[in-house]
Design an enzyme around this catalytic site. Structure first.
Site, PDB file in Angstrom:
ATOM      1  CG  ASP A  85      -2.147  -0.732   1.125  1.00  0.00           C
ATOM      2  OD1 ASP A  85      -2.636  -0.824  -0.003  1.00  0.00           O
ATOM      3  OD2 ASP A  85      -2.648  -1.241   2.142  1.00  0.00           O
TER       4      ASP A  85
HETATM    5  C1  BGC Z   1       0.296   1.366   6.326  1.00  0.00           C
HETATM    6  C2  BGC Z   1      -0.033   0.137   5.519  1.00  0.00           C
HETATM    7  C3  BGC Z   1      -1.509   0.014   5.377  1.00  0.00           C
HETATM    8  C4  BGC Z   1      -2.121   1.306   4.857  1.00  0.00           C
HETATM    9  C5  BGC Z   1      -3.619   1.138   4.873  1.00  0.00           C
HETATM   10  C6  BGC Z   1      -0.345   2.582   5.738  1.00  0.00           C
HETATM   11  O1  BGC Z   1      -0.083   3.688   6.537  1.00  0.00           O
HETATM   12  O2  BGC Z   1       1.686   1.515   6.420  1.00  0.00           O
HETATM   13  O3  BGC Z   1       0.490  -1.021   6.135  1.00  0.00           O
HETATM   14  O4  BGC Z   1      -1.832  -1.033   4.527  1.00  0.00           O
HETATM   15  O5  BGC Z   1      -1.729   2.388   5.649  1.00  0.00           O
HETATM   16  O6  BGC Z   1      -4.342   2.230   4.674  1.00  0.00           O
HETATM   17  C1  NOJ Z   2      -1.600  -3.674   5.441  1.00  0.00           C
HETATM   18  C2  NOJ Z   2      -2.779  -3.782   4.554  1.00  0.00           C
HETATM   19  O1  NOJ Z   2      -3.889  -4.206   5.319  1.00  0.00           O
HETATM   20  C3  NOJ Z   2      -2.519  -4.754   3.426  1.00  0.00           C
HETATM   21  O2  NOJ Z   2      -3.623  -4.749   2.570  1.00  0.00           O
HETATM   22  C4  NOJ Z   2      -1.251  -4.399   2.713  1.00  0.00           C
HETATM   23  O3  NOJ Z   2      -1.039  -5.353   1.717  1.00  0.00           O
HETATM   24  C5  NOJ Z   2      -0.081  -4.317   3.648  1.00  0.00           C
HETATM   25  N1  NOJ Z   2      -0.394  -3.409   4.719  1.00  0.00           N
HETATM   26  C6  NOJ Z   2       1.200  -3.861   2.967  1.00  0.00           C
HETATM   27  O4  NOJ Z   2       1.186  -2.520   2.673  1.00  0.00           O
END
Ligand code: BGC
Ligand code: NOJ
Length: 815
Positions: free
Chosen positions: A487
């Site tokens: 993400d």
């Molecule tokens: C986080 C990710 C997460 C995303 C979801 C980010 O700030 O680092 O792990 O999946 O937010 O919105």
């Molecule tokens: C958390 C999110 O829930 C997941 O969808 C994503 O793949 C990982 N972070 C990595 O960014």
């Protein structure tokens, strides 16, 4: 250093001191009514949706850290001294404190100056309420006169509004009291048909429902005025902060025990029968009273607890193993499976790191969570697949999240995460292999929940693949869109505004250049999964087409997605390489190495070996495999959020545990069982228990991240519980290392275990048949010879048995 121990026999983790590095929590309830509970009784409860139907209030990021809970106070009438048997919120000097977190229940016990208290908290399998079963015992040699005060703070339902909209909130709170039951009915007069109840089995000496009265001016939960003075105020909440507190007085002779039951629950009335008498504004309680009475009588409580145990025996009984490694056994047999159920239920919504007001159910997250849960509850998995599919768009793309209450896609975040739809193919394939429920492919499912748009599930899967093929970039690789699995790799966002959310800011680039090698790998994997599914439906042309698409994409990865020694991560919006030797930071990323090898890319030409060796050389630490390296030391606008984190944290080079099992699986495809299991152990929470002071999160569940080598707190875990790590580790250890995996034809048994293991035993219930499997190592390799009910058979798949056969014994010679 440890803060407790595993009780494997009882499937409990026993915490032996209350001041754990962080609150160590458990979940109560497994379906509609759910509560989080910490080892000191902190946490909150909700019905189905942690934002819209929040029952009790919790203060995230407060001090003390864990504020708001299911509190009890005991007060010695002779001395006026009071304490909490769960340590919080008074934090007295308890003797003999233990907290046993078990499967869907938590038992906190302690002694203070000879008064022993034990509270068992659990949610019955079928009813929307939680039970606090208290037993007090006087271990003094003289009688003791005690007061018990209970305390919960009600949330005014919408947790977001509750924490922000005080000009309204301070006026809306309402309660009713009837016998020993406190009813929280804020907004019941208007559009809500639901209320909460807080009941007590004992005759009351008093009660409180207005927080300000109970606590007294400028006092906190650690010293409520009512408790300090030993008498409730019998306050009735109007506005402000409604709460529930019962006051019970009792005298215990030496050695005498006394039970008491508290119930906190949720109830809905039919709109036409909300009020009693009709025309009044009083809650019609006739519908809920039988439920309350049943549990307050006491007789129903122990059977409900036994039923909860049976429920978990059944779920966990589907797969049990006995290996030479206790950490493997413990996680597979109990805790990893348990965590999979929790992630399946809650996606990423409510934990101590997820506030319950942010994210709904993630599309990619829920599809992956299903991989770890489908064998335990295939019916629920089926429904989940259909719910998720209904949020797919006609383009084949998907809403990134949907709301658990309405089951509708979330417009705020929308779609454009280009990996999302492909995960649906993996979850459906896993479901089909587990169940053989082919008719599900003909279920008519709408797009975006729009009536009239229904198409068979199979077509949804087809559109998932088409979505990728419709969005290819300059190298013929999939365009990344807003982001892929990572993400935080935001190649089209270019945000220079601190007020932007990386997840929702408008894209500044048109998205026609940045490509993801990871999605390419995922596409190949998904397309290869769809081939036999299409074939099974007699759709030979489709099968050929998907096979061809997979082959072509794999070729493109080989041509444009290979960096020389490992798989490239992406091309950015200028067509420059990400995750390449040519970069000064972020030279190698874990995700494409895992995903491409899992998809079979590079298995034939040594590139898989090269890629995985590079992972071992460059990303491996004693605390797991980092996401990429070197970490980004400065913000890079063309990469986005990934470079916003300080080096070593989160997506910027922590051990992002979700991705580690992909490497474990990839290693098993190379036949390297020692490595695969070594990686497994490095992040296994139970194996990390002795370093709980470093790890800091619960030693019984996975956390999302473990700080990487560049972080000052290398080895520290964060974001426990709600992570795709749970499902993928479960898949890696059970299906690839132990090698017991469902296929369309039967149960495959192809272990790739460490060389020094002489074998293992397993029981697996698969399509209603119990397989008793024993594996004996007879040589150094991974070749298997199967003997099924005494008959040697070719290959490594135990074919589906004839109807009526319920038990199968499989002997495996491995070498
Ligand atoms: C986080 C990710 C997460 C995303 C979801 C980010 O700030 O680092 O792990 O999946 O937010 O919105
Ligand atoms: C958390 C999110 O829930 C997941 O969808 C994503 O793949 C990982 N972070 C990595 O960014």
């Amino acid at each position: 250093m440890r803060y407790g121990r595993f009780d494997d026999e009882r499937r409990e983790y026993v915490i032996t001191r209350p001041d754990t590095p962080l609150p160590w929590i458990n979940y109560l309830g497994s379906r509609d009514y759910i509560g989080l509970i910490s080892n000191t009784a902190g946490g909150y409860s909700f019905y189905r949706d942690p934002r819209m139907r929040r029952l009790t209030r919790y203060r995230y990021n407060n001090v003390p850290f864990d504020t708001g809970g299911r509190y009890l106070y005991l007060r010695d009438a002779d001395t006026g001294e009071f304490w909490s048997p769960t340590w919080q919120p008074t934090r007295g000097d308890l003797q003999a404190y233990t907290c046993r977190h078990g499967m869907g229940y938590t038992i906190i016990a302690s002694t203070y100056r000879g008064v022993e208290a034990r509270i068992r908290y659990f949610v019955p399998v079928d009813d929307p309420l939680e039970i606090w079963q208290l037993t007090l015992t006087n271990r003094r040699d003289r009688p003791v006169s005690l007061s018990i005060f209970s305390a919960v703070e009600f949330c005014l339902w919408d947790a977001q509004d509750d924490a922000t909209n005080y000009q309204r909130n301070f006026n809306t709170g309402e309660v009713e009291i009837d016998d020993s039951v406190i009813y929280h009915k804020t907004e019941y007069r208007e559009r809500r048909n639901h209320f909460a109840f807080f009941a007590c089995s004992e005759p009351l000496s008093g009660f409180d429902t207005q927080r300000a009265a109970f606590l007294g001016p400028y006092r906190g939960w650690d010293a409520p005025l009512a408790v300090a003075r030993g008498e409730s105020f019998n306050s009735i909440a109007h506005g402000w902060a409604p709460m529930g507190s019962h006051h019970v007085e009792l005298r215990l002779e030496p050695g005498q025990s006394h039970p008491a039951i508290f119930l906190l629950g949720y109830h809905e009335n039919p709109p036409a029968h909300k009020f009693d008498p009709p025309g009044s504004q009083a809650i019609n309680k006739s519908t809920v009273k039988p439920l309350i009475q049943r549990y307050l009588d006491g007789d129903a409580v122990d059977p409900a607890f036994e039923r909860l145990r049976d429920y978990w025996d059944d779920l966990l009984g589907v797969f049990q193993v006995h290996t030479p490694d206790p950490h493997t056994d413990r996680m597979v047999n109990v805790w990893n499976a348990y965590q999979c159920m929790v992630t399946f239920n809650l996606s990423r919504s409510a934990s101590l790191f997820e506030s319950g007001i942010g994210r709904g159910m993630g599309f990619r997250d829920s599809n992956q969570d299903l991989l770890g849960f489908v064998h335990m509850a295939p019916r629920r998995a089926r429904q989940r697949i259909l719910d998720l599919t209904a949020t797919q768009m006609a383009s084949g793309g998907a809403y990134h999240q949907y709301q658990p209450l309405t089951k509708r896609g979330n417009d705020e975040i929308g779609g454009d995460f280009n990996d999302d739809p492909l995960w649906l193919v993996l979850s459906v394939a896993a479901y089909l292999k587990e169940t053989g429920d082919w008719p599900i492919l003909d279920e008519m499912v709408p797009y975006e929940n729009l009536p009239g748009s229904e198409q068979p599930l199979y077509e949804h899967l087809q559109r998932s693949l088409t979505y990728t093929l419709d969005r290819l970039g300059p190298h013929g690789l999939p365009l990344i869109g807003r982001a892929d699995w990572n993400d935080c790799l935001n190649l089209n966002v270019f945000s220079a505004d601190p007020d932007d959310s990386f997840q929702t800011a408008p894209l500044k680039k048109d998205g026609t250049v940045a490509e993801s090698v990871f999605i390419a790998g995922l596409f190949v994997l998904a397309a290869r999964e769809l081939v036999p599914i299409a074939r099974k439906r007699g759709a030979e042309d489709d099968a050929r087409q998907y096979h061809q698409a997979a082959v072509e994409m794999a070729c493109r990865v080989q041509e444009h997605g290979w960096d020389g020694d490992w798989f490239l991560r992406a091309y950015d919006a200028f067509g420059d390489r990400v995750g390449s030797r040519a970069c000064d930071e972020g030279q190698i990323y874990i995700e494409p190495q895992g995903m491409c090898v899992m998809a079979g890319i590079g298995l034939e030409d040594q590139r898989a070996v090269q890629a995985l060796d590079a992972v071992a050389d460059r990303l491996l630490t004693e605390h797991g495999i980092m996401l990429h390296h070197p970490a980004y030391t400065r913000y890079q606008i063309r990469l986005g959020e990934i470079s916003s984190y300080p080096p070593g944290y989160k997506e910027n080079s922590s051990t992002f545990c979700h991705t580690n099992p992909w490497i474990m699986i990839a290693e098993t495809l190379l036949g390297r069982g020692d490595r695969a299991h070594d990686y497994y152990v490095r992040i296994n929470p139970s194996a990390r228990e002795p370093i709980s002071d470093v790890h800091r999160c619960e030693p019984y569940v996975y956390a999302q991240t473990i700080a990487g080598r560049d972080a000052p707190t290398h080895g520290e875990a964060k974001n426990a519980w709600l992570t795709g790590t749970a499902a993928w580790n479960y898949v890696a250890i059970t299906q690839w290392i132990l090698g017991i995996r469902p296929t369309f034809e039967g149960l495959q048994i192809a272990p790739v275990i460490p060389g020094h293991w002489d074998g293992f035993e397993a029981t697996r219930v698969f399509r209603g048949v119990t397989y008793r499997i024993s594996v004996d190592r007879v040589g150094e390799g991974n070749a298997v010879r199967l003997t099924v009910d005494g008959q040697e058979i070719p290959g490594d798949i135990v074919p589906l048995p004839e109807e009526g056969i319920q038990d199968i014994t499989v002997r495996v010679q491995l070498g």
